[in-house]
Scaffold this active site. Sequence first.
Site, mmCIF file in Angstrom:
data_model
loop_
_atom_site.group_PDB
_atom_site.id
_atom_site.type_symbol
_atom_site.label_atom_id
_atom_site.label_comp_id
_atom_site.label_asym_id
_atom_site.label_seq_id
_atom_site.Cartn_x
_atom_site.Cartn_y
_atom_site.Cartn_z
ATOM 1 N N ASP A 67 -57.798 -48.327 -29.365
ATOM 2 C CA ASP A 67 -58.781 -47.710 -30.248
ATOM 3 C C ASP A 67 -58.153 -47.130 -31.509
ATOM 4 O OD1 ASP A 67 -57.490 -45.720 -28.749
ATOM 5 O OD2 ASP A 67 -59.266 -45.251 -27.570
ATOM 6 N N ASN A 136 -64.207 -36.499 -19.574
ATOM 7 C CA ASN A 136 -65.578 -36.911 -19.229
ATOM 8 C C ASN A 136 -65.601 -38.299 -18.591
ATOM 9 O OD1 ASN A 136 -65.045 -38.611 -21.361
ATOM 10 N ND2 ASN A 136 -66.651 -37.831 -22.715
ATOM 11 N N HIS A 138 -64.049 -41.019 -19.863
ATOM 12 C CA HIS A 138 -63.930 -42.149 -20.784
ATOM 13 C C HIS A 138 -62.597 -42.874 -20.595
ATOM 14 C CE1 HIS A 138 -62.246 -39.496 -24.298
ATOM 15 N NE2 HIS A 138 -61.236 -40.085 -23.702
ATOM 16 N N GLU A 143 -67.361 -43.878 -24.061
ATOM 17 C CA GLU A 143 -67.886 -42.594 -23.606
ATOM 18 C C GLU A 143 -68.994 -42.807 -22.577
ATOM 19 O OE1 GLU A 143 -66.179 -40.072 -24.449
ATOM 20 O OE2 GLU A 143 -66.254 -39.546 -26.568
HETATM 21 C C1 F6R Z 1 -56.368 -43.093 -26.215
HETATM 22 C C2 F6R Z 1 -57.569 -43.260 -25.433
HETATM 23 C C3 F6R Z 1 -58.178 -42.156 -24.634
HETATM 24 C C4 F6R Z 1 -57.168 -41.224 -23.969
HETATM 25 C C5 F6R Z 1 -57.892 -40.102 -23.227
HETATM 26 C C6 F6R Z 1 -56.905 -39.113 -22.625
HETATM 27 O O1 F6R Z 1 -56.014 -44.294 -26.870
HETATM 28 O O2 F6R Z 1 -58.094 -44.307 -25.465
HETATM 29 O O3 F6R Z 1 -59.020 -42.717 -23.657
HETATM 30 O O4 F6R Z 1 -56.384 -41.965 -23.074
HETATM 31 O O5 F6R Z 1 -58.716 -39.420 -24.111
HETATM 32 O O6 F6R Z 1 -56.230 -38.468 -23.657
HETATM 33 P P1 F6R Z 1 -54.963 -37.540 -23.385
HETATM 34 O O7 F6R Z 1 -53.902 -38.449 -22.847
HETATM 35 O O8 F6R Z 1 -54.586 -36.995 -24.728
HETATM 36 O O9 F6R Z 1 -55.388 -36.517 -22.404
#
Ligand code: F6R
Length: 242
Positions: A67, A136, A138, A143
């Site tokens: 992303d 959440n 994701h 989401e």
């Molecule tokens: C990042 C991504 C997100 C993160 C998730 C956890 O490229 O796609 O899904 O993996 O938000 O983020 P952290 O590791 O910062 O807790």
Amino acid sequence: MNILTFRTQEELNKAGAGIITGLLQTNPRAVLGLATGSTPIGIYRELVESHRQGLVSFSKATAFNLDEYVGLEPGHPASYYTFMQEHLLGLVDIPPQQCHIPSGIAPDLQAECTRYDSLLEEHGQIDLQLLGLGHNGHIGFNEPDATLEGGTHLVELKESTRSANARFFDKPEQVPTHALTMGVGTILKAKMILLVVRGADKAEIVQRALQGPITTDCPASLLQTHPHVVVLLDSEAGGLLK
Ligand code: F6R
């Protein structure tokens, strides 16, 4: 699902890096799906170290990131392009033309999603998709919603996601409202998925994702349908598993 729990972050990082290194040693042309955020940083550090020691090469690999924020130039300090350069891709021997990330500044974002999906299609299946987990549920920036999209698409970030990611920006209001993300369909097409989760604050969502009902309200729960998922947890993140 193969769920492995580690007592220390170091053990977890070495295990994660070992899986990726092992893949590249047997298949130097592997297509890697990569994630950003805090979770993979220690694994990337181990991979960079293994590369420095001559144990692994990325020269023939291809990388696709999950992303990117909409509206951030690649050179912006909080862009995922910059993150990947600073933590992995800029520190190993992968040629830049083999590193792919959606462009959040493309004039036509829909066309950019189509371009990214075509590129993914040209490379066939992702061999290993690395994932973190949002509070959440994701994965990527897919989401929770009534429906989920299969391919790369534009997503409006939930306020909870924006505030969780505010730590990477000077001010919370600078966190973009939208992102482009690979879809759940693309993620589930990967040959192998490596889900990594750390911290007590994720224990509840880990339990829902891995042992709760399969529902679009928790996108990571769809991973239960995939035949080859390896989950690496620290003991805090795995604390509520039954
Ligand atoms: C990042 C991504 C997100 C993160 C998730 C956890 O490229 O796609 O899904 O993996 O938000 O983020 P952290 O590791 O910062 O807790």
